[in-house]
Write an enzyme that holds these catalytic residues in place. Structure first.
Site, PDB file in Angstrom:
ATOM      1  N   TRP A   1       0.834  -1.205   0.000  1.00 47.07           N
ATOM      2  CA  TRP A   1       0.000   0.000   0.000  1.00 47.07           C
ATOM      3  C   TRP A   1       0.868   1.255   0.000  1.00 47.07           C
ATOM      4  CZ3 TRP A   1      -0.370   4.203   3.266  1.00 47.07           C
ATOM      5  CH2 TRP A   1      -1.415   5.093   2.996  1.00 47.07           C
TER       6      TRP A   1
ATOM      7  N   ALA B   1      -5.122  -2.173  -1.241  1.00 47.78           N
ATOM      8  CA  ALA B   1      -5.551  -2.399   0.140  1.00 47.78           C
ATOM      9  C   ALA B   1      -6.177  -1.151   0.751  1.00 47.78           C
ATOM     10  CB  ALA B   1      -4.357  -2.846   0.987  1.00 47.78           C
ATOM     11  N   ASP B   2      -6.315  -0.097  -0.045  1.00 47.91           N
ATOM     12  CA  ASP B   2      -6.746   1.194   0.483  1.00 47.91           C
ATOM     13  C   ASP B   2      -8.236   1.206   0.866  1.00 47.91           C
ATOM     14  OD1 ASP B   2      -5.729   4.249   0.471  1.00 47.91           O
ATOM     15  OD2 ASP B   2      -7.856   4.125  -0.032  1.00 47.91           O
ATOM     16  N   VAL B   3      -8.501   1.463   2.120  1.00 50.32           N
ATOM     17  CA  VAL B   3      -9.883   1.466   2.600  1.00 50.32           C
ATOM     18  C   VAL B   3     -10.688   2.587   1.965  1.00 50.32           C
ATOM     19  CG1 VAL B   3     -11.345   1.565   4.640  1.00 50.32           C
ATOM     20  CG2 VAL B   3      -9.107   0.534   4.787  1.00 50.32           C
TER      21      VAL B   3
ATOM     22  N   LEU C   1     -10.295   3.810  -1.031  1.00 46.72           N
ATOM     23  CA  LEU C   1     -10.608   3.385  -2.388  1.00 46.72           C
ATOM     24  C   LEU C   1     -11.770   2.391  -2.380  1.00 46.72           C
ATOM     25  CD1 LEU C   1      -9.842   3.432  -5.400  1.00 46.72           C
ATOM     26  CD2 LEU C   1      -8.182   1.642  -4.924  1.00 46.72           C
TER      27      LEU C   1
END
Length: 305
Positions: free
Chosen positions: A240, A259-261, A263
Site C-alpha cells: 500500500w 488495500a486502500d480502505v 478506495l
DNA sequence: GACCAGGGGTGCC
DNA sequence: GGCACCCATGGT
C-alpha cells in the site's frame, strides 16, 4: 510538455495546460482543515518551500485557468537563477505534465470513473514533491482515520519542523532527514503515533540522510514492480505504502493501492454496493484502467467528499 | 462501547 | 504462502 513561463514584476506567470481547474484543485487542498503544510485562503494557496537552501514563501493563484501566478512573500524573492526551479516545483506539485485528456478519454467508457470526472473536472493529482515527506505521511497514516492522521502530521511537523512567520501566521517546513534521523522513539512520544511508526519513520529518515534511499534512484527504476520491490524492502513499507508513494511522489501513472480502505469505500459508494469490494474485485475493476490507475484512484477518492 | 480507520510486521502452520 | 494476531489511538 514545454514549460512556458515569464517573470513580470517579480511575479512568475506559468502557462497552464488546456485542462485545468484551479478551484477544483484548491478544493482538494482544503480536504482537511488541519492540513499544516500550506494555507488556502481567498482563492490562493500559500506555502513555504526550500530550494537549494533558500526558503521561499510562495503564494499561488490562477488567472482564468490559463496561467498560474506565483508571488513571493516576506521578502523572499530569490535570485533569478532560482526561478526555473520554482517553476519546476509548482509544475510538479500540480502535475501539469500529465495528459488529462487521455485519462478522460479512457474514463468515458467507464460509468464509475465518468461520475468522478464530472464532479472533479480539471483536477490534477496534487503531489508531495519530497520523498521523505511522502513516506512519513504514508506511514503515519497507515490504518488510522484521515482526520487523526492530519492531527499526527501537524504535531510532528510543529514539534520538529522549522517555520517562517508572516503576517501573524506560521508557515511550516517539513522536518529534515537530518533532524528526524537524529530522533529516538522517546523523542516522538508526545506526537502520539505508535512506537512502531516512530521507528519506521526514523529509519526511513536515516536511509534518506545517508543517500541509501533517493527519489532520483527510484525514478531510474524501469517499472512499478521494481519500485515496489525496492520500497517494500524497508521496514514499515508494504505494498500500500509503496504504491501510495509512487503515486503521490514518483508520479508513476499505474500506481494502485489495492488495500486502500478509502478506495474500497469510494467504489462501494460509486457502484452503490451494499458492502465494500474485495481486493480481488478492485484488481478486476482496475484492469480497464490499465496505464491510468493512479488518476483513477485519485479521482475515486474524491467521490467521498 | 463497539467498530472502524487512505496497513504492516510477526509468528505460526 | 496463507492466516490470525498485534499494534495503539482517535473519530463516529
Amino acid at each position: 510538455m514545454a514549460r512556458t513561463w515569464q517573470c513580470v514584476d517579480e511575479r512568475l506567470q506559468i502557462k497552464l495546460p488546456e485542462i485545468f481547474d484551479f478551484e477544483v484543485n484548491l478544493d482538494y487542498l482544503t480536504r482537511d482543515t488541519n492540513e499544516c503544510m500550506y494555507e488556502v485562503r481567498d482563492n490562493h494557496v500559500t506555502r513555504l518551500i526550500e530550494l537549494d537552501n533558500h526558503r521561499l514563501l510562495i503564494q499561488i493563484s490562477a488567472e482564468d485557468n490559463k496561467y498560474l501566478n506565483v508571488s513571493f512573500l516576506a521578502g523572499t524573492y530569490p535570485d533569478e537563477t532560482l526561478l526555473p526551479k520554482v517553476v519546476d516545483y509548482v509544475w510538479e506539485w500540480f502535475d501539469l505534465d500529465y495528459d488529462l485528456a487521455a485519462f478522460y478519454e479512457m474514463s468515458r467508457k467507464d460509468p464509475l470513473l465518468s461520475q468522478a470526472i464530472e464532479k472533479e473536472y480539471g483536477l490534477r493529482l496534487m503531489g508531495i514533491n519530497e520523498l521523505l515527506e511522502t513516506l512519513c505521511w504514508a506511514i503515519l497514516g497507515q490504518q488510522i482515520n484521515l482526520t487523526f492522521a492530519y492531527t499526527l502530521k501537524r504535531r510532528f511537523v510543529e514539534t520538529f519542523g522549522e517555520s517562517m512567520e508572516y503576517e501573524g501566521k506560521k508557515y511550516m517546513l517539513f522536518p529534515s532527514a537530518e533532524t528526524i534521523a537524529g530522533l529516538t522513539p522517546e523523542d516522538m512520544a508526545d506526537v502520539k503515533m505508535t512506537r512502531r511508526k516512530s521507528e519506521y519513520i526514523i529509519n526511513v529518515a536515516r536511509l534518506i540522510r545517508d543517500n541509501q534511499l533517493t527519489k532520483e534512484a527510484l525514478l531510474e527504476l524501469d517499472s512499478l514492480d521494481a519500485i515496489e520491490r525496492e520500497l517494500t524492502k524497508i521496514r514499515g513499507i508494504g505494498p500500500w505504502t509503496a504504491n501510495y508513494v509512487s503515486m503521490r511522489c514518483l508520479r508513476h501513472p499505474s500506481s494502485f493501492p489495492v488495500a486502500d480502505v478509502g478506495l474500497m469505500n469510494a467504489v462501494k459508494f460509486g457502484l452503490d454496493m451494499d458492502r465494500k469490494p474485495t481486493q480481488e474485485e478492485l484488481l478486476e475493476l482496475s484492469k480497464k484502467w490499465s496505464g491510468f490507475e493512479s488518476y483513477a484512484t485519485f479521482y475515486l477518492w474524491r467521490l467521498l467528499y
